[in-house]
Design an enzyme around this catalytic site. Structure first.
Site, PDB file in Angstrom:
ATOM      1  N   ASP A  34     -13.102  23.398  -1.542  1.00  0.00           N
ATOM      2  CA  ASP A  34     -12.082  22.113  -2.209  1.00  0.00           C
ATOM      3  C   ASP A  34     -11.911  20.865  -2.082  1.00  0.00           C
ATOM      4  O   ASP A  34     -11.386  19.955  -1.213  1.00  0.00           O
ATOM      5  CB  ASP A  34     -10.723  22.874  -2.237  1.00  0.00           C
ATOM      6  CG  ASP A  34      -9.857  21.502  -3.523  1.00  0.00           C
ATOM      7  OD1 ASP A  34     -10.076  20.782  -4.023  1.00  0.00           O
ATOM      8  OD2 ASP A  34      -9.396  22.344  -4.263  1.00  0.00           O
ATOM      9  N   GLU A 126      -0.032  21.435   4.731  1.00  0.00           N
ATOM     10  CA  GLU A 126      -0.625  22.241   3.466  1.00  0.00           C
ATOM     11  C   GLU A 126       0.000  23.661   3.054  1.00  0.00           C
ATOM     12  O   GLU A 126      -0.678  24.488   2.842  1.00  0.00           O
ATOM     13  CB  GLU A 126      -2.359  22.017   3.397  1.00  0.00           C
ATOM     14  CG  GLU A 126      -2.587  22.151   2.317  1.00  0.00           C
ATOM     15  CD  GLU A 126      -2.951  23.610   1.357  1.00  0.00           C
ATOM     16  OE1 GLU A 126      -1.422  23.616   0.964  1.00  0.00           O
ATOM     17  OE2 GLU A 126      -3.720  23.876   1.173  1.00  0.00           O
ATOM     18  N   GLU A 135       4.319  30.417  -3.325  1.00  0.00           N
ATOM     19  CA  GLU A 135       4.298  31.133  -1.937  1.00  0.00           C
ATOM     20  C   GLU A 135       5.613  30.677  -0.893  1.00  0.00           C
ATOM     21  O   GLU A 135       5.769  31.457   0.059  1.00  0.00           O
ATOM     22  CB  GLU A 135       3.171  30.927  -1.225  1.00  0.00           C
ATOM     23  CG  GLU A 135       1.453  31.713  -1.968  1.00  0.00           C
ATOM     24  CD  GLU A 135       0.302  31.025  -1.933  1.00  0.00           C
ATOM     25  OE1 GLU A 135       0.349  30.245  -0.499  1.00  0.00           O
ATOM     26  OE2 GLU A 135      -0.314  31.441  -1.931  1.00  0.00           O
ATOM     27  N   HIS A 285      -8.421  24.068  -6.757  1.00  0.00           N
ATOM     28  CA  HIS A 285      -8.104  24.988  -6.131  1.00  0.00           C
ATOM     29  C   HIS A 285      -6.698  25.740  -7.224  1.00  0.00           C
ATOM     30  O   HIS A 285      -6.252  27.069  -6.698  1.00  0.00           O
ATOM     31  CB  HIS A 285      -8.324  25.536  -5.308  1.00  0.00           C
ATOM     32  CG  HIS A 285      -7.811  25.537  -4.223  1.00  0.00           C
ATOM     33  ND1 HIS A 285      -6.703  24.470  -3.192  1.00  0.00           N
ATOM     34  CD2 HIS A 285      -6.544  26.241  -3.642  1.00  0.00           C
ATOM     35  CE1 HIS A 285      -6.642  24.611  -2.853  1.00  0.00           C
ATOM     36  NE2 HIS A 285      -5.681  25.571  -2.349  1.00  0.00           N
TER      37      HIS A 285
END
Length: 361
Positions: A34, A126, A135, A285
Site C-alpha cells: 500500500d 500502525e 480491531e 487498503h
C-alpha cells in the site's frame, strides 16, 4: 450472524499454524505494498528526522519491521521493535540481513508482558483498522504510551479523525435487501419461512460495507468528525464514544446510510503529515466504509438531518455502532445497529469507477 450468513473460513483453517502464518505474511505484504500507507509513514518519520536523531524509539506491532527501519533511517540511536506473533522472526531476519542489529532490536512478546531496559522518546505504530478503530489495536498503542513513553515524548501517528457524511446508494441498498428475499417465502416445500424475514434484513444491514466510495454518493457538503488524540486519550475514551452530526442536504434523494473514512495526523517539528483515506485521495487498503439503514430516509434539498453514531467496543476486537438519524423538526427518524466486525467487502473496483449517481426526484 451465523444463522443467515456462512462463516468466511472453517475451523480447520483457524487451527492450522501454516495457514495462520500464510495469512500473516500475506497481510503484511498487502500493507507494505500500500504505497500511500507505507510512503506516508516514511515521509512522516524521515521528514521529521530532527525529532528522531539520537533518540530511543519503540515500534509497537512491528510486523516485518518497516517502521523500525524508517526510524533508523531518520537517525534513531535505538529502536525496540515489538511483535507478539511469529512475524517477529521475519522482522529479525530482515534486521540481520540489512546489518541493522546495532540499532534495531526485535522483541518478541505481547507489549503488556514485555520489559524494556529504558523509557523511549518516541513511539511509532500502525495500529489502525478500517474506520480507524476496528480491531481495537489503538488500545495497545495507548498501553505502550502509558508504560514506556517518557514525559513529553512523541507519538507517530499523533491523532486520528473519523469523518462521516450522508450518502445515497440504491444499488447497494437493493443488493442487501435482496439477500434477505428468500426468507419472505410463504411456501418453501410446504413450510412458511417468512417469520424470519425481518431478522434476516436486520442481520444483512448490520454489516459494514468496506470498499471504495465515490464522492457523488454524498448528498451533503457537510461532514461530522471525531478526533482521537493519541497523546491524551484514555481507555474509557476508546471503549465508548459518540459522533453527533447535523447535515444540510444538498440534493433531493434517498439517504440510504452514512459514508465514513478516517485521517491520520503526524505532527512533527519539521513537517505535519496527513494520511487521508477520503474518497478524494488515492486509494488505500483501508478503503472507505458505508453504514446502511434498512429503513432509509427520503430527504429534500435544504432539509437538515441530525443524529448520532454511538460506538461501543465489543469482545470481537471491534465495535457495535448504534446509528440514529432524524429529519430535523419532522419527527421522522430511522435507526440501525451495526456490527463493525461483520464486513462486506466491495473493494475490487478502482475508486474512479465506484460511482453511483444520487437518486434525485
Amino acid at each position: 450472524m451465523a444463522m443467515f450468513r456462512a462463516a468466511a473460513e472453517g475451523d480447520g483453517a483457524a487451527n492450522n499454524p501454516f495457514s495462520q502464518y500464510y495469512q500473516q505474511i500475506t497481510h503484511q505484504q498487502n500493507m507494505l505494498q500500500d504505497a500511500v500507507r507505507t510512503g506516508t509513514y516514511q515521509r512522516a518519520i524521515v521528514g521529521n528526522s530532527a525529532d528522531f536523531r539520537g533518540k530511543v524509539v519503540l515500534d509497537v506491532g512491528t510486523g516485518t519491521g518497516i517502521l523500525a527501519f524508517f526510524a533508523a533511517q531518520a537517525g534513531a540511536r535505538k529502536v525496540y521493535a515489538v511483535e507478539a506473533s511469529d512475524m517477529a522472526d521475519v522482522a529479525r531476519k530482515l534486521v540481520e540481513s540489512n546489518g541493522m542489529q546495532a540499532v534495531i532490536e526485535v522483541v518478541k512478546g505481547k507489549l503488556e508482558d514485555i520489559t524494556l531496559p529504558e523509557k523511549v522518546d518516541i513511539i511509532v505504530s500502525e495500529p489502525i483498522g478500517f474506520l480507524l478503530v476496528h480491531e481495537r489495536m489503538l488500545e495497545t498503542y495507548i498501553v505502550a504510551r502509558d508504560k514506556f513513553l517518557k514525559p513529553g515524548g512523541a507519538m507517530y501517528p499523533t491523532a486520528g479523525t473519523i469523518v462521516v457524511t450522508p450518502i445515497t446508494c440504491d444499488a447497494l441498498y437493493q443488493e442487501q435487501l435482496a439477500k434477505a428475499a428468500f426468507w419472505s417465502t410463504a411456501d418453501f416445500y410446504g413450510v412458511n419461512v417468512s417469520s424470519l424475514w425481518e431478522q434476516a434484513v436486520r442481520e444483512h444491514f448490520s454489516q459494514a460495507i468496506v470498499g471504495y466510495m465515490h464522492r457523488n454518493m454524498m448528498i451533503s457538503q457537510d461532514v461530522a468528525t471525531h478526533t482521537v488524540d493519541f497523546a491524551t486519550v484514555t481507555d474509557k475514551g476508546l471503549t465508548a464514544f459518540e459522533v453527533p452530526f447535523r447535515f444540510t442536504v444538498s440534493v433531493t434523494a434517498i439517504m440510504h446510510g452514512i459514508g465514513a473514512w478516517f485521517d491520520l495526523s503526524f505532527k512533527g517539528s519539521q513537517d505535519h503529515v496527513v494520511l487521508s483515506t477520503s474518497p478524494d485521495c488515492p486509494g488505500t487498503h483501508w478503503y472507505q466504509c458505508r453504514l446502511m439503514f434498512s429503513q432509509p430516509l427520503a430527504v429534500n434539498a435544504t432539509q437538515v438531518v441530525c443524529g448520532v453514531l454511538k460506538f461501543q467496543a465489543n469482545d470481537k476486537f471491534s465495535y457495535c455502532i448504534d446509528m440514529e438519524a432524524e429529519l430535523e423538526g419532522s419527527g421522522i427518524k430511522t435507526t440501525q445497529h451495526i456490527n463493525l466486525q461483520d464486513q462486506l467487502y466491495h473493494y475490487l473496483q478502482h475508486p474512479d469507477s465506484a460511482t453511483a449517481m444520487p437518486a434525485a426526484y
